[in-house]
Each structure stands twice: as structure tokens, then as C-alpha cells.
Design a protein around this motif. Structure first.
Motif, mmCIF file in Angstrom:
data_model
loop_
_atom_site.group_PDB
_atom_site.id
_atom_site.type_symbol
_atom_site.label_atom_id
_atom_site.label_comp_id
_atom_site.label_asym_id
_atom_site.label_seq_id
_atom_site.Cartn_x
_atom_site.Cartn_y
_atom_site.Cartn_z
ATOM 1 N N ASP A 92 -2.719 -6.452 9.440
ATOM 2 C CA ASP A 92 -3.798 -6.455 8.447
ATOM 3 C C ASP A 92 -3.808 -5.156 7.642
ATOM 4 N N THR A 107 -12.810 -0.354 10.449
ATOM 5 C CA THR A 107 -13.245 -1.430 11.324
ATOM 6 C C THR A 107 -13.074 -0.957 12.760
ATOM 7 N N LYS A 128 6.992 -8.537 9.450
ATOM 8 C CA LYS A 128 6.220 -8.310 8.229
ATOM 9 C C LYS A 128 6.651 -7.056 7.464
ATOM 10 N N THR A 162 -0.942 -5.293 5.151
ATOM 11 C CA THR A 162 -1.245 -6.202 4.045
ATOM 12 C C THR A 162 -2.227 -5.565 3.070
ATOM 13 N N GLN A 163 -3.261 -4.915 3.596
ATOM 14 C CA GLN A 163 -4.254 -4.277 2.721
ATOM 15 C C GLN A 163 -3.660 -3.122 1.928
ATOM 16 N N ARG A 215 -2.233 -8.022 15.195
ATOM 17 C CA ARG A 215 -3.023 -8.511 14.060
ATOM 18 C C ARG A 215 -3.665 -7.364 13.294
ATOM 19 N N VAL A 216 -4.200 -6.390 14.011
ATOM 20 C CA VAL A 216 -4.852 -5.253 13.366
ATOM 21 C C VAL A 216 -3.855 -4.463 12.519
ATOM 22 N N ARG A 236 -7.850 3.580 4.898
ATOM 23 C CA ARG A 236 -7.959 2.372 5.723
ATOM 24 C C ARG A 236 -7.792 2.757 7.189
#
Length: 314
Positions: free
Chosen positions: A304, A279, A79, A307-308, A300-301, A234
């Protein structure tokens, strides 16, 4: 007695010199998998793969080389760019010229990334003690960080808030081990190996071990370097499970962990309050090395967060 002391001191110096020369010889014979970048008179090792922005930068646990995260790097690199590195003295990196502190470690990392051409913004990933270094990096370079993942991160207040018995056993045993390692004639094991009396050790293992002990001895100072929160940065906090899949059910280690876990979980809850944009996820089946026990969750975390942090296409 004075003569014996002088002889012992001379032997120790000669032994240490033999060890240092041998380690340097080993390193000349082998090629690091990544790049060595000068960060101010000494070099740090970095392995960067993948393409994209923001780049993910992993800051490992106490005494751990970047290679601890190779599995996660391969997954996340699909990614974006992912950087693993060895702190000074660990893995392929040169030994540090000064005592360790989180400020020094964060400054070294900043110089390494810019020297390697990996430019901000970054998504930092801090595992265990690496979480403290990541927090200090943000204190020093807030405009260069787009997100932060704290993976079962250390907390600067844990010394006073975790169970006293657990902390005393951990620190007492480790500090004694560190003292023995620093005072042992360092070249004896290498001399035995070179004479064919023992199997060959990994390149730079003694140097790596000493660097890990140095980080342990500096842990309290590292905690003192940490201050403040992150505003609306974030933030993702990932916490290990109370039941460690690496410990047999009902074992003493697991019973000790069950006593240790509630205050640890409370500290993890506090980490999630460092940002208003956070989160907090608890793995269902992971010990302290969550990236090995539950790699899907950690990947995954982090993806994410990447991406954000990317600007929305207009």
C-alpha cells in the motif's frame, strides 16, 4: 602471576587470530546469495529482487541478517524492487571498522544502495531496532524517502518507559552474555570443529554473533541518534499482539508479556504521531516478529505504501 597473565594474553590473541583466519577461509569457499558492495573500505551484502519504483528497503532487527525477511521479499517483489541487506558484521557483510551508531548504520546503507545502483526514492521498512536506523536515515536523507513502515519498532524512549524489571532482566542477561562472548578465546570452538570434535557451524557465525552483541552494546547510543518527526511523510505503524501465538496460553512468558504490552502499545501509539499522514494497525495474532506471524498484514501494508508513493498517471 605476571607470566601467567602474559601467557593468557598471548593465547587469547593467537586464538582470535586463528578464528579470524578460519572465518576468512570459510567465506572464500562459499558464495553469497547477493552482491558485496564497497561502502568505504569494507563491503556490505545486498540481495535485490523485483523491478519497479519506489524500491522497498528492509532494515532488520538487532543482530538479524537480511535473510530474516526472505518470505516477505518474495511476496513484495511481485510489485516492486525489494532490497534486503546485512548490516556490517552480520550475515555476509564485512565487520565494521568503527563503533556502531545509528548515524553510521544509516550512512552505510545510503552508500550501499547508491553503490548497488538502487536509486531513490525508497520505501523504508524498519523492524524493531531497524526502525531507529530508518528514522535516522530519514533525518540524514529526507528527500530520498517516499514512505516508512515501522514494524513493531523500537522507541528511543523505551529504556525509561518500559517496566523496569523487564528491562533489567533483558539488558542484564544480554550484557553478561555479551561480555562472556567477547572475552572467551574465540578460536577454541573453531579449532575443535576443524579437528572433527564438533559439527560444522554456519559460515561466519562467531563474527555474526559478535556483531549482534556490538549492536546491543550500542543500543543506548543508537537511541540518542534519533530525533524529530517526519512532517507529512507516508507512515504505517504495525504493532504486535498482546497474545503472542508463539507462547503457550497461561505460560510465564505470556503473563510477562501481558504486563509488558500496555506500555509498549503506548510507545507504538506515539510512533504513529510522527507524521500527519499515518496509519496504525495492530495484528490480531503476532509476536514481535510480525512479518513471520502475520505476513499477509505486513505485505499488504508495505505494498500500500508503494502504491501511494507512485506518481499518478496523467
Amino acid at each position: 602471576m605476571a607470566g601467567l597473565a602474559a601467557a593468557a594474553a598471548a593465547f587469547g590473541l593467537a586464538s582470535a587470530a586463528y578464528q579470524a583466519a578460519g572465518e576468512a577461509r570459510d567465506r572464500r569457499k562459499t558464495t553469497p546469495p547477493g552482491r558485496l558492495v564497497d561502502v568505504g573500505g569494507y563491503r556490505l551484502h545486498i540481495m535485490a529482487v523485483g523491478q519497479g519504483t519506489p524500491a522497498v528497503v528492509v532494515i532488520t532487527a538487532l543482530g538479524s541478517p537480511g535473510s530474516e525477511w526472505l518470505g516477505a521479499q518474495r511476496a513484495i517483489a511481485q510489485k516492486t524492487e525489494v532490497c534486503l541487506y546485512d548490516r556490517a558484521g552480520l550475515g555476509w557483510s564485512d565487520s565494521p571498522p568503527r563503533r556502531r551508531s545509528a548515524v553510521a548504520m544509516a550512512g552505510e546503507l545510503h552508500a550501499l544502495l547508491h553503490g548497488a545502483g538502487t536509486m531513490p526514492p525508497y520505501v523504508l521498512v524498519g523492524h524493531s531496532m531497524g526502525g531507529l536506523v530508518a528514522r535516522v536515515f530519514i533525518q540524514l536523507y529526507p528527500d530520498e524517502v517516499a514512505g516508512l513502515a515501522l514494524i513493531d519498532s523500537s522507541h528511543p524512549g523505551q529504556k525509561s518507559r518500559l517496566p523496569k524489571l523487564e528491562m533489567r532482566n533483558y539488558r542484564g542477561g544480554k550484557l553478561l552474555e555479551a561480555a562472556l562472548a567477547w572475552t572467551r578465546p574465540l578460536g577454541l570452538r573453531r579449532l575443535a570443529r576443524d579437528l572433527g570434535l564438533r559439527e560444522s557451524a554456519s559460515v561466519g557465525w562467531s563474527r555474526h554473533r559478535r556483531a549482534g552483541y556490538g549492536e546491543l552494546l550500542a543500543f543506548d547510543a543508537i537511541c540518542r541518534d534519533v530525533a524529530g518527526g517526519f512532517g507529512d511523510l507516508r507512515l504505517a505503524v504495525v504493532t504486535s499482539s498482546e497474545l503472542d501465538p508463539n507462547q503457550p496460553t497461561g505460560s510465564r512468558a505470556q503473563r510477562d508479556r501481558s504486563l509488558f504490552y500496555p506500555p509498549w502499545a503506548a510507545l507504538q501509539d506515539e510512533l504513529a504521531t510522527l507524521s500527519t499522514n499515518s496509519t496504525h494497525l495492530v495484528s490480531k495474532h503476532a509476536g514481535h516478529h510480525v512479518h513471520r506471524d502475520d505476513p499477509e498484514l505486513v505485505t499488504r501494508v508495505i505494498v500500500d505504501l508503494v502504491t501511494q508513493a507512485r506518481p499518478t498517471a496523467r
